[in-house]
Motif scaffolding. Sequence first.
Motif, short mmCIF file in Angstrom:
data_model
loop_
_atom_site.label_atom_id
_atom_site.label_comp_id
_atom_site.label_asym_id
_atom_site.label_seq_id
_atom_site.Cartn_x
_atom_site.Cartn_y
_atom_site.Cartn_z
N UNK A 51 0.84 -1.20 0.00
CA UNK A 51 0.00 0.00 0.00
C UNK A 51 0.88 1.25 0.00
N UNK A 52 0.30 2.36 -0.44
CA UNK A 52 1.02 3.63 -0.46
C UNK A 52 0.60 4.50 0.72
N UNK A 53 1.55 5.26 1.23
CA UNK A 53 1.33 6.14 2.38
C UNK A 53 2.07 7.45 2.14
N UNK A 54 1.82 8.41 3.03
CA UNK A 54 2.53 9.68 2.99
C UNK A 54 3.51 9.76 4.16
N UNK A 55 4.65 10.42 3.93
CA UNK A 55 5.57 10.69 5.02
C UNK A 55 4.92 11.71 5.96
N UNK A 56 4.91 11.39 7.26
CA UNK A 56 4.23 12.23 8.24
C UNK A 56 5.20 13.22 8.90
N UNK A 57 6.48 12.89 8.91
CA UNK A 57 7.47 13.81 9.46
C UNK A 57 8.09 14.66 8.38
N UNK A 58 9.05 15.51 8.75
CA UNK A 58 9.74 16.35 7.77
C UNK A 58 11.22 16.03 7.79
N UNK A 59 11.83 16.05 6.61
CA UNK A 59 13.25 15.71 6.47
C UNK A 59 13.54 14.34 7.09
N UNK A 60 12.72 13.37 6.72
CA UNK A 60 12.83 12.02 7.25
C UNK A 60 13.95 11.27 6.53
N UNK B 55 5.16 7.15 -0.47
CA UNK B 55 6.02 5.98 -0.44
C UNK B 55 5.14 4.72 -0.57
N UNK B 56 5.76 3.63 -0.99
CA UNK B 56 5.07 2.34 -1.08
C UNK B 56 5.75 1.36 -0.12
N UNK B 57 4.96 0.70 0.70
CA UNK B 57 5.50 -0.29 1.63
C UNK B 57 5.80 -1.57 0.87
N UNK B 58 7.05 -2.04 0.94
CA UNK B 58 7.43 -3.28 0.27
C UNK B 58 7.38 -4.47 1.23
N UNK B 59 8.03 -4.35 2.37
CA UNK B 59 8.03 -5.42 3.36
C UNK B 59 8.14 -4.83 4.76
N UNK B 60 7.70 -5.59 5.73
CA UNK B 60 7.88 -5.22 7.14
C UNK B 60 9.07 -6.00 7.66
N UNK B 61 9.97 -5.35 8.38
CA UNK B 61 11.10 -6.06 8.96
C UNK B 61 10.73 -6.54 10.37
N UNK B 62 11.64 -7.26 11.01
CA UNK B 62 11.38 -7.70 12.38
C UNK B 62 12.00 -6.75 13.42
N UNK B 63 12.45 -5.60 12.94
CA UNK B 63 13.05 -4.61 13.83
C UNK B 63 11.99 -3.63 14.33
N UNK C 98 10.81 0.33 1.95
CA UNK C 98 9.85 1.11 1.17
C UNK C 98 10.45 1.49 -0.18
N UNK C 99 9.57 1.88 -1.07
CA UNK C 99 9.98 2.39 -2.37
C UNK C 99 9.56 3.84 -2.48
N UNK C 100 10.51 4.68 -2.91
CA UNK C 100 10.25 6.10 -3.14
C UNK C 100 10.69 6.41 -4.55
N UNK C 101 9.75 6.56 -5.46
CA UNK C 101 10.13 6.71 -6.86
C UNK C 101 10.85 5.46 -7.34
N UNK C 102 12.09 5.62 -7.79
CA UNK C 102 12.88 4.48 -8.26
C UNK C 102 13.80 3.92 -7.18
#
Length: 287
Positions: free
Chosen positions: A44-53, A75-83, A97-101
Motif C-alpha cells: 500500500x502507499x502512504x505519505x511521510x508524516x514527518x519532515x526531512x525524514x 512511499x510504497x511499503x514493500x516489506x515489514x522487517x522484524x526490527x 519502502x519504495x520512493x520513486x525508483x
Amino acid sequence: MHFPIFYTMSGIVFFLSLLLTSLISPILSQNHWDDYIAEKNIKSTYYIFGDNVNLREADHLNAKVIRKLPLGTVIKILTKTNQILEQNSLKEFWYKVQVGEETGYLWGGLISDYSFPLNDTIILCKNLGTKTKKLELKILQGSKILSQGSFEVGPLSNESWDHTIYNPSLFSPSPHTIFAIKFLIFSEIEYGYSNEQVFTLNRELKITPQFSWNPGSCDPPACAETWLVFPKDTLPEDKKMSRKTLKGKENTIIELMHSFDLDETNQHDFYQSEYVWNGSQFQKKEK
C-alpha cells in the motif's frame, strides 16, 4: 439522506460499562492492547508524516542515510522487517519502502496511517500509540502544513480506517468543512468498538473536534443501531421496532440510538441526543 446504520451497545449500558472498566482497570496489570503495535499494509502507499525524514540503507538508526524525504512524500511499503523501535511512547516496526525508483528503510512512526483528499488539500492521520491514546492530524497542501492538531480519542487500532465528508451548507453560519474520521478503539468490554469523530474547519482551516458517536459493534445479547439525522432529513417510521418518524431540525444533528436485546424481541428502547450548531461548536443536548 444521512442514515448510516451500525450495531453497537446501548448508549447507557456502554457508558456505564466504561465507568465500571475505569474503576477496575487500576487493579489489572495489563490491558489486552498494551502490546499492540500498529502496522502498515504491505504493497500500500502512504505519505511521510514527518519532515526531512531519513531514508536509510538498513533498518536501524545507525544505517547510512540515502536521502532525506520531505513531509507529504508518497512511499510504497514493500516489506515489514522484524526490527522495532520505540520513541516518545510510540512503538512501530521498520519497513522497506519504495520512493520513486529508490528503495530504503523507514521507521513506521514517521509514516502516516491513513489519508484522504479534502478539496485541494490532503489530510494525514497518525495513530500516536495506545499509550498516548491520541490521533494527530495534519492538513497539507503539497509539502506545506496548513493546519495540525492532536486529539485524545482512546487506545487506537490501525485495523479499520474510514472517513466521511458532510455538507457544511446545511448549517448557518456554515463552517468551512465538516468531516469525520472512523477508527477502531480498543475496549475492555469487547475487543473494540468503532468510533466516528466529527471535526470542523473554519475559514482559517483551524481543526476543531466536535463530537464522537459509536458506529461500533454488538455485545450479545445487548445490541443497538444508530442513525444520524441531519437538517432537512426525515427518518421514516418503522413499526417493527416501534420507531416513530423523526424529522431533522434546523442547525442540528440528531443522534438516535435504538437499543434492543437479541433474546427479547419485543424490547425496544430509544436514546436521543442533539448536537446544535452555534456557529463554532456543536453543543450537545440530551433528550
